[in-house]
Enzyme design. Structure first.
Site, PDB file in Angstrom:
ATOM      1  N   PHE A  14      32.282  -6.306 -36.230  1.00  0.00           N
ATOM      2  CA  PHE A  14      32.594  -7.027 -37.191  1.00  0.00           C
ATOM      3  C   PHE A  14      31.096  -6.981 -38.261  1.00  0.00           C
ATOM      4  O   PHE A  14      31.432  -6.147 -39.576  1.00  0.00           O
ATOM      5  CB  PHE A  14      32.625  -8.697 -36.899  1.00  0.00           C
ATOM      6  CG  PHE A  14      32.367  -9.682 -38.100  1.00  0.00           C
ATOM      7  CD1 PHE A  14      32.877  -9.612 -39.130  1.00  0.00           C
ATOM      8  CD2 PHE A  14      31.769 -10.750 -38.121  1.00  0.00           C
ATOM      9  CE1 PHE A  14      32.815 -10.390 -40.418  1.00  0.00           C
ATOM     10  CE2 PHE A  14      31.566 -11.830 -38.762  1.00  0.00           C
ATOM     11  CZ  PHE A  14      32.148 -11.396 -40.174  1.00  0.00           C
ATOM     12  N   ALA A 117      19.299  -7.777 -33.862  1.00  0.00           N
ATOM     13  CA  ALA A 117      20.141  -8.819 -34.150  1.00  0.00           C
ATOM     14  C   ALA A 117      19.921  -9.726 -32.916  1.00  0.00           C
ATOM     15  O   ALA A 117      20.628  -9.626 -32.004  1.00  0.00           O
ATOM     16  CB  ALA A 117      21.680  -8.381 -34.270  1.00  0.00           C
ATOM     17  N   TYR A 148      24.084 -14.339 -22.132  1.00  0.00           N
ATOM     18  CA  TYR A 148      24.188 -14.045 -23.602  1.00  0.00           C
ATOM     19  C   TYR A 148      22.920 -14.625 -24.307  1.00  0.00           C
ATOM     20  O   TYR A 148      22.043 -13.748 -24.910  1.00  0.00           O
ATOM     21  CB  TYR A 148      25.259 -14.419 -24.408  1.00  0.00           C
ATOM     22  CG  TYR A 148      25.267 -14.260 -25.930  1.00  0.00           C
ATOM     23  CD1 TYR A 148      25.468 -12.812 -26.261  1.00  0.00           C
ATOM     24  CD2 TYR A 148      25.080 -15.088 -26.988  1.00  0.00           C
ATOM     25  CE1 TYR A 148      25.375 -12.533 -27.863  1.00  0.00           C
ATOM     26  CE2 TYR A 148      25.254 -14.830 -28.172  1.00  0.00           C
ATOM     27  CZ  TYR A 148      25.300 -13.324 -28.558  1.00  0.00           C
ATOM     28  OH  TYR A 148      25.233 -13.181 -29.982  1.00  0.00           O
TER      29      TYR A 148
END
Length: 330
Positions: A14, A117, A148
């Site tokens: 994305f 990121a 994560y």
């Protein structure tokens, strides 16, 4: 004058695909890299014939070799939705650790500036609101979301270690919830989940009582913030997100109005360690980058809804059947 060269990992994802567009438009030669575990080649199909773009199908957790000069690296390779990182937890940890290590090494070898990121998830379920970059977070390293959260926290740590020890030119973007065209419809994140349910005529599913909050940033604003951070001289983490906060319950009601449906909102148990509040303090982004979001949620959601509405019918009803076999066994 030769074009600047930039490597963008997660290029078929994305954000990665939008970054490819932006840096080509800035006059750079873009090398897009993705292993396609969660990325989609359709996101970059419009770039395949562009002479300033090349795609490499590669997993950054293995050695990354780029010949010739390299000016910039954007490390955006990582599963980003709970559905993905709960299915491939080890791969998620590896791309945050081994992948980041490999790319920092490449940046050091090429004397390239690298931006990694990171995510608002480094704050966990925050006890400080809104979240400033100085807040250390409230994260469970052994909870289901830890794969994560901790991958991104390690990413930040090793990036700063390379900056301090090797004097590497680094940037860290802490990205808050972002939305817009090219999101995967069935990836489990709030906006595509709600819109998909509305378009299919299903109930809108809210987890918990809906009082938990999120702050949604439109993709064009996010890309602008990332670009400005890369071109800045600031090495510490910077929050890039929209500080306009809304409860999930209120947002679900907005989706019903936006889609012109009359869907019922139903409530299910809240997943473990799901953050109760999420809102960035963007003081640093305003002061250092001269950046703040411009697109209102109303306008951004109209664009996003139109994108999903125009998808082929089979996409609307397609379930996620990605082949994760053999990818997370090591």
């Amino acid at each position: 004058m030769e074009k600047k060269r930039i490597l963008i990992t997660g290029a078929a994802g994305f954000l990665g695909s939008h970054l490819c567009d932006r840096f080509i438009n800035e006059g750079m030669y873009v090398i897009g890299m993705d292993n396609l575990i969660t990325g989609d080649l359709n996101n970059i199909e419009h770039l395949r014939a562009n002479p300033d773009f090349e795609f490499r199908h590669h997993d950054v957790t293995t050695f990354v070799d780029i010949s010739g000069e390299l000016d910039y690296i954007l490390h955006f390779a990582s599963p980003a939705s709970p559905i993905d990182y709960l299915k491939i937890p080890i791969q998620t940890l590896k791309v945050g650790a081994l992948g980041t290590h490999n790319l920092l090494g490449l940046a050091k070898d090429k004397k390239a500036r690298i931006l990694v990121a990171s995510t608002s998830e480094v704050y966990g379920d925050p006890l400080v609101h809104p979240q400033t970059e100085e807040y250390y977070g409230n994260v469970s390293p052994v909870g289901p979301r830890g794969v994560y959260d901790e991958a991104k926290r390690f990413m930040e740590s090793i990036t700063m270690a390379y900056h301090r020890f090797h004097d590497l030119d680094t940037r860290i973007a802490r990205i808050f919830n972002t939305y817009g065209p090219r999101m995967r419809l069935n990836d489990g994140r709030v906006i595509p989940a709600f819109i998909g349910q509305a378009l299919r005529g299903e109930y809108i599913t809210v987890f918990g009582d809906g009082s938990q909050t999120r702050s949604f940033c439109y993709v064009d604003d996010q890309i602008e913030g990332i670009y400005r951070l890369l071109m800045s001289n600031y090495n510490e983490p910077v929050n890039i997100g929209n500080p306009t906060e809304i409860s999930i319950k209120d947002f679900a009601e907005e989706i019903v109005k936006l889609t012109g449906t009359d869907q019922k909102i139903v409530y299910k148990p809240l997943p473990k360690d799901d953050p109760q509040q999420r809102r960035p303090d963007i003081t640093k982004a305003r002061e250092i980058l001269g950046w703040e979001p411009k697109v209102t949620r109303k306008d951004g959601m109209k664009r996003t809804y139109q994108y999903f509405k125009n998808l082929p019918t089979e996409e609307l009803y397609k379930k996620e059947h990605r082949d994760f076999s053999n990818r997370n066994r090591k």
